[in-house]
Structure formats: C-alpha cells, structure tokens
Design an enzyme around this catalytic site. Structure first.
Site, mmCIF file in Angstrom:
data_model
loop_
_atom_site.group_PDB
_atom_site.id
_atom_site.type_symbol
_atom_site.label_atom_id
_atom_site.label_comp_id
_atom_site.label_asym_id
_atom_site.label_seq_id
_atom_site.Cartn_x
_atom_site.Cartn_y
_atom_site.Cartn_z
ATOM 1 N N HIS A 62 0.874 -1.171 0.000
ATOM 2 C CA HIS A 62 0.000 0.000 0.000
ATOM 3 C C HIS A 62 0.907 1.216 0.000
ATOM 4 O O HIS A 62 1.942 1.227 0.677
ATOM 5 C CB HIS A 62 -0.867 0.067 1.263
ATOM 6 C CG HIS A 62 -1.788 -1.086 1.444
ATOM 7 N ND1 HIS A 62 -2.878 -1.312 0.641
ATOM 8 C CD2 HIS A 62 -1.788 -2.093 2.359
ATOM 9 C CE1 HIS A 62 -3.510 -2.398 1.058
ATOM 10 N NE2 HIS A 62 -2.857 -2.891 2.099
ATOM 11 N N TYR A 142 9.452 -2.973 6.850
ATOM 12 C CA TYR A 142 9.252 -2.760 5.417
ATOM 13 C C TYR A 142 8.223 -1.665 5.148
ATOM 14 O O TYR A 142 7.199 -1.903 4.515
ATOM 15 C CB TYR A 142 8.830 -4.064 4.739
ATOM 16 C CG TYR A 142 9.779 -5.195 4.983
ATOM 17 C CD1 TYR A 142 11.037 -5.207 4.404
ATOM 18 C CD2 TYR A 142 9.434 -6.262 5.815
ATOM 19 C CE1 TYR A 142 11.922 -6.252 4.623
ATOM 20 C CE2 TYR A 142 10.312 -7.307 6.043
ATOM 21 C CZ TYR A 142 11.546 -7.296 5.448
ATOM 22 O OH TYR A 142 12.418 -8.330 5.675
#
Length: 172
Positions: A62, A142
């Site tokens: 996203h 991440y």
C-alpha cells in the site's frame, strides 16, 4: 472486459494497493524488498512523484503518492516499477510475455481531503498489525512509518491500539 475507468487528476494525491500474482509471498524475501525500493527510485527518476507513505507486506503493498502538478499518469509509473522489479526475477512468461509476478491491475483511490489522507495513512501504517505480522506498527521494517515518526507526523507509540480511523476499513 472490465469497464473500469481510472480517475487521473494532475497533481492529485492517491492511495494504491498493488498485489502479487496469486498472492505470492515474494516482496520481503531474499533481497526483494531492496529490489522493490530500487524499482521505486528508478521510476521516480524517470517520472517524478512523491511517496508520502508506504508499507510492503510479503504479498502486497500500500502506498500514497503525490503526483506532479502537470502530470496525472500514475499508470506509467506502476508499469515502470513492476517492469524494473520483475526484470531481475526468474519466472516463465505467459503467452502475453508477462512474468507471473504481479496482478495485472492495481487499485487506486484519489485522496479527497486531509481527513481522507489521515485515514489512508493510518491504514497503510497499521496494515502489518492487521495482518498479524507485528504487534506494533513501528516494529515492521518494510515501510515508511519510522520516517513519518521522525518527521513528527506520528507519535512514537502510535498504533499500540487499533486506530478508530481504520476500524472496519478494508482496502485490499
């Protein structure tokens, strides 16, 4: 064939969800996160845009982008990112000469206002907790939450409890 139409707005701010082919869990393994990061840098050099927020999970990502004032073509940027990333991965191409690494399409939402931006940023950063990878969003390596905390956009312990802004929000 789908009749979906993208909403291109020059200088627009967008939320994206991009998924791997068959939900393959390949984005955070074996140096591939670095490859993905390099692919973003490659695309930004070719066609500038600003990444406001991002999270990469094993099978999807996203992010929120701000497009340049005179440009709305986020599709070409995703093509550059996907192609650059895929070039270094061994996979047998299909009959369309595509490697089965990414889903063909991606989902986008144009951010309408500050409240919409906040809600989508919260969703991006809380996503690793939602999927059970970590207990606190800042523990997920991440993504860009740590940079957002450093910039003062989020408090250090943000997300210890599910934010109300993401309760019931399903953007995958």
């Amino acid at each position: 064939m789908s009749d979906y139409r993208r909403h291109y707005v020059e200088g627009g701010c967008y939320f994206f969800t991009v998924v791997t082919h068959g939900r393959s869990r390949l984005l955070t393994e074996g140096g591939r996160f670095e490859r993905l990061t390099n692919s973003f840098h490659y695309a930004i050099r070719k066609r500038p845009f600003v990444v406001e927020a991002m999270v990469v999970l094993p099978d999807h990502l996203h992010c929120i982008w701000n497009m340049p004032q005179n440009d709305a073509d986020f599709s070409i940027r995703w093509m550059l990112i996907k192609r650059h990333f895929s070039a270094g991965i061994k996979a047998v191409p299909n009959d369309r000469r595509e490697k089965p690494i990414w889903q063909r399409r991606f989902w986008e939402h144009r951010i309408r206002d500050e409240q919409d931006l906040e809600r989508h940023m919260d969703y991006v950063f809380y996503n690793p907790v939602k999927h059970g990878y970590v207990k606190r969003p800042a523990d997920w390596e991440y993504g860009s939450l740590r940079q957002a905390i450093a910039r003062g956009l989020y408090a250090e312990g943000w997300g210890a409890e599910e934010p109300r802004s993401v309760t019931g929000l399903e953007l995958e």
